[in-house]
Design an enzyme around this catalytic site. Sequence first.
Site, PDB file in Angstrom:
ATOM      1  CD  GLU A 166      -8.998 -11.655   7.091  1.00 33.70           C
ATOM      2  OE1 GLU A 166     -10.097 -10.888   6.379  1.00 33.70           O
ATOM      3  OE2 GLU A 166      -8.255 -10.400   7.922  1.00 33.70           O
ATOM      4  N   GLY A 308      -6.735  -6.385   8.326  1.00 29.54           N
ATOM      5  CA  GLY A 308      -6.661  -7.843   8.432  1.00 29.54           C
ATOM      6  C   GLY A 308      -5.200  -7.626   7.138  1.00 29.54           C
ATOM      7  CD  GLU A 309      -3.942  -6.183   3.323  1.00 24.58           C
ATOM      8  OE1 GLU A 309      -2.675  -5.406   3.131  1.00 24.58           O
ATOM      9  OE2 GLU A 309      -4.471  -5.288   2.642  1.00 24.58           O
ATOM     10  N   GLY A 310      -3.181  -9.607   6.798  1.00 24.09           N
ATOM     11  CA  GLY A 310      -2.384 -10.824   7.192  1.00 24.09           C
ATOM     12  C   GLY A 310      -0.554  -9.808   7.714  1.00 24.09           C
TER      13      GLY A 310
END
Length: 342
Positions: A166, A308-310
Amino acid sequence: MPAQNPTGLPFDDIRHLVATMPAADQAAGDMARARQGDLLKPPGALGRLEEIAIHLATWQGKGMPSADRPMVAVFAATHGIADRGVSPYPGAVTKQMVGAFTDGKAAVNQICSAFDAGLRVFDLALDLPTPDITQDAALDERACAATIAFGMQAIAGGADVLALGEMGIGNTTIAAALCHALYGGEAEDWVGAGTGSTGEVLDRKIAAVKEAIAFHGAALSDPLEALRRVGGREVAAIAGAILAARHERVPVILDGYVVTAAAAVLHAMDASALDHCLAGHVSAEKAHGRLLEKLKLKPVLDLGMRLGEGSGAAVALGVVKAAVACHRGMGTFSEAGVSDKA
């Protein structure tokens, strides 16, 4: 995937999908377990790698699991709560980071390249932040259900493993509010630094979570109501992606706190809803470990990451691919004529 439940009430369709989730394929799991027992190694010598291979086989429904088409899906959204100063970064950073993903310049791009994984980035109305959750619901029921359905597109085009990430300035505040709604306790139990909140910024973050919970009150007792009231578009879409993956027998790797908070909504609806999921890592966000314990998920990695960001899920994908490669490629005692232990 089962047909929609024709009630006309948006959340009823979601409840129907949760109620009709397929179970694990135990026969496939038994086949994988038997192969693990015959591989050229002492029993259990590959530790967690053996468990992961069997997990994938059980949920993919085949004795020889695969990780040939892994996909990392990153959902990005903006939040009105960001205007409350709950992050050291302005809300505009969300859109700027989506540009970095598109240009191949973010950390997740490099990790996906290293492990030969596809990357899809979903822009969830970045120019239209959700309302401030201390004053209004993030989404109405129809919009929330539609966003869950949109998230189901994460597996469109085919994938055999799905890693979820995300991007959204303010969304660790959203995750904290959602966990507080689902599990109670104190706001401080669920609020952490996020992108680096300290001092007055952290105080504002804690205050925002307390205000949101007080504003929405008893309505938060229903998990889907909690999602629509104090969640966000990326959180709803991630829940949809997890649900779609379950129906299509695609194992899921969860990233950090925000992704796991989205997963917790489904778990609150059905305690078996995350049985096809692996926790890719435990992040440095203090409440993430607490949440994983609530969900009884054991992280694959603990690298102190909090990007974050996978990114954490994508790194864990490398471990998953190694587990599958060993399961598929190693020789067996039966094939090699090597003597097993007496």
